[in-house]
Enzyme design. Structure first.
Site, short mmCIF file in Angstrom:
data_model
loop_
_atom_site.label_atom_id
_atom_site.label_comp_id
_atom_site.label_asym_id
_atom_site.label_seq_id
_atom_site.Cartn_x
_atom_site.Cartn_y
_atom_site.Cartn_z
N LYS A 117 0.81 -1.23 0.00
CA LYS A 117 0.00 0.00 0.00
C LYS A 117 0.84 1.27 0.00
CE LYS A 117 -4.38 -1.73 0.96
NZ LYS A 117 -5.66 -1.74 1.52
N LYS A 198 -4.95 -9.51 -6.14
CA LYS A 198 -6.16 -9.74 -5.36
C LYS A 198 -7.31 -8.84 -5.85
CE LYS A 198 -7.11 -7.81 -1.38
NZ LYS A 198 -7.30 -7.37 0.00
N LYS A 201 -11.43 -3.90 -2.77
CA LYS A 201 -12.33 -2.74 -2.86
C LYS A 201 -11.62 -1.61 -3.57
CE LYS A 201 -13.94 -3.25 1.81
NZ LYS A 201 -12.59 -3.31 2.38
N1 AQP Z 1 -10.04 -11.00 -2.76
C1 AQP Z 1 -10.43 -11.48 -1.57
N2 AQP Z 1 -10.67 -12.81 -1.42
C2 AQP Z 1 -11.06 -13.31 -0.22
N3 AQP Z 1 -11.26 -12.53 0.88
C3 AQP Z 1 -11.05 -11.20 0.75
N4 AQP Z 1 -11.17 -10.17 1.63
C4 AQP Z 1 -10.85 -9.02 1.00
N5 AQP Z 1 -10.52 -9.26 -0.28
C5 AQP Z 1 -10.63 -10.61 -0.46
C6 AQP Z 1 -11.59 -10.33 3.02
O1 AQP Z 1 -12.66 -9.44 3.26
C7 AQP Z 1 -12.62 -9.08 4.65
C8 AQP Z 1 -12.80 -7.59 4.79
O2 AQP Z 1 -11.72 -6.94 4.12
P1 AQP Z 1 -11.16 -5.58 4.65
O3 AQP Z 1 -12.24 -4.58 4.61
O4 AQP Z 1 -10.51 -5.80 5.98
O5 AQP Z 1 -10.09 -5.11 3.66
P2 AQP Z 1 -8.90 -5.81 2.92
O6 AQP Z 1 -8.59 -7.15 3.48
O7 AQP Z 1 -7.74 -4.85 2.84
O8 AQP Z 1 -9.56 -6.00 1.51
P3 AQP Z 1 -9.97 -5.02 0.38
O9 AQP Z 1 -11.39 -5.29 0.07
O10 AQP Z 1 -8.97 -5.20 -0.70
O11 AQP Z 1 -9.90 -3.53 0.91
P4 AQP Z 1 -8.89 -2.35 0.53
O12 AQP Z 1 -8.81 -2.34 -0.96
O13 AQP Z 1 -9.49 -1.12 1.07
O14 AQP Z 1 -7.59 -2.69 1.19
C9 AQP Z 1 -11.29 -9.57 5.21
O15 AQP Z 1 -11.51 -10.72 5.99
C10 AQP Z 1 -10.50 -9.90 3.98
O16 AQP Z 1 -9.57 -10.95 4.21
#
Ligand code: AQP
Length: 334
Positions: A117, A198, A201
């Site tokens: 990040k 991955k 969001k």
């Molecule tokens: N691609 C994925 N496959 C499986 N699980 C996923 N999670 C996120 N992306 C995937 C799981 O969703 C839960 C909530 O995620 P988060 O809000 O804690 O953020 P993150 O893990 O950093 O995922 P994002 O969606 O990619 O957010 P951003 O882009 O803002 O960093 C977690 O349990 C995560 O493992």
């Protein structure tokens, strides 16, 4: 030991099918297991985590309610689970500071998510660096035994366990060491356009990201243009990351084991397979979207439910925080 579940989700962007796979569906499942075992489940909208990177204040406010509505639309029951917003429970910020004293600077610097990040950012906040300490506090404050998460959070959970162990060794046995629960299939859903990345969001390509609220035609278009690999075989293999990802998506959406998916499309090529992946996603997401729209339209009710959740969470976190202060040697107010 009674089962105590905790997991958090960041209001950082429009939730994706990746969040569904590693997050939402696991939350609903563990809520049921915890209830059956007489345990307790906590699900937290971790807004304090959302400010670690560039963000818009008005969007954070809106997205917090968006995520609340999505948590209920995907099956969380406010009567059984404690659903709340992290910043409504002050103990989280306090616990993070206390735990930062037993968090190693070197270990934080080795976190993959931090390294990814900060890449290409002009401004890298101290919050982005120390975010896993806040996450450790989120989990430990509820004497959590079980943490349902996706694969991308594995390293942060390991760190939370190390922090808990270090606190216990230094100040006396205080914390349970939490265990992660990862889905057997779909622990890491990948970007449809770039299956090496991955699906997130933020950060993944828009064309390669299935959003929970994407309209059916948008879902169909995204799946149709998903990168597949040379050949025609619908099989999971490291040489076929695109097809492997689509098999996992279909399996998560329908509950059918990936092996069954592979044998069903054997020799049929990618066309019918992709069409079925798209239709399975539409079938899964359309009813969730309908429930979401209804719940999201009533902000007063969402606020009411979140206030109840915060009240219960405060009651659970306060004695744990107090124990932390006492064991660490603070002269507490009498
Ligand atoms: N691609 C994925 N496959 C499986 N699980 C996923 N999670 C996120 N992306 C995937 C799981 O969703 C839960 C909530 O995620 P988060 O809000 O804690 O953020 P993150 O893990 O950093 O995922 P994002 O969606 O990619 O957010 P951003 O882009 O803002 O960093 C977690 O349990 C995560 O493992």
């Amino acid at each position: 030991m009674t089962m105590r579940v905790f997991s958090g989700i960041k209001p950082s962007g429009d939730p994706t099918f990746g969040n569904y796979s590693g997050g939402f569906r696991q939350y609903a499942a563990t809520q049921d297991i915890a209830a059956a075992e007489g345990g307790q489940a906590f699900f937290c909208i971790v807004d304090l985590h959302a400010i670690t990177v560039e963000y818009e204040p008005a969007e954070l406010r809106r997205r917090t309610l968006d995520i609340a509505a999505m948590l209920f639309a995907t099956g969380l029951d406010p009567a059984r689970s404690i659903v709340f917003v992290q910043s409504h429970v002050e103990a989280h910020a306090e616990a993070a500071w206390l735990l930062s004293a037993v968090t190693s600077y070197g270990q934080l610097g080795r976190m993959t998510q931090f390294k990814e990040k900060r890449e290409g950012q002009e401004f890298v906040s101290a919050a982005l660096f120390s975010y896993p300490t806040l996450m450790a506090g989120d989990i430990l404050l509820y004497r959590t035994t079980t943490v349902p998460i996706g694969d991308d959070q594995r390293q942060h959970l390991e760190l939370a366990r190390d922090i808990a162990a270090r606190f216990n060794a230094r100040f006396g046995d205080t914390f349970v060491l939490p265990e992660g629960v990862f889905p057997e299939v779909g622990a890491r859903i990948m970007d449809l356009q770039d299956p090496g990345d991955k699906m997130g969001k933020t950060g993944s390509s828009e064309a390669g990201t299935i959003r929970m609220l994407d309209a059916p035609d948008v879902i169909r278009r995204k799946v149709r243009s998903a990168v597949t690999d040379s050949g025609r075989d619908v099989v999971r293999s490291p040489e076929k990351p695109g097809v492997t990802n689509l098999i996992e998506i279909l399996s998560v959406a329908t509950g059918e084991p990936p092996e069954a998916v592979e044998s069903r499309y054997d020799g049929q090529g990618y066309g019918p397979f992709k069409q079925d992946v798209a239709e399975a996603l539409v079938e899964l997401l359309v009813p969730i979207q309908a429930r979401y729209e209804e719940l999201r339209a009533d902000e007063t009710e969402l606020h009411r439910l979140l206030a109840i959740g915060a009240e219960k969470a405060r009651g659970e976190a306060a004695p744990v925080l107090e124990t932390m202060y006492e064991r660490m040697g603070f002269a507490r107010p009498q």
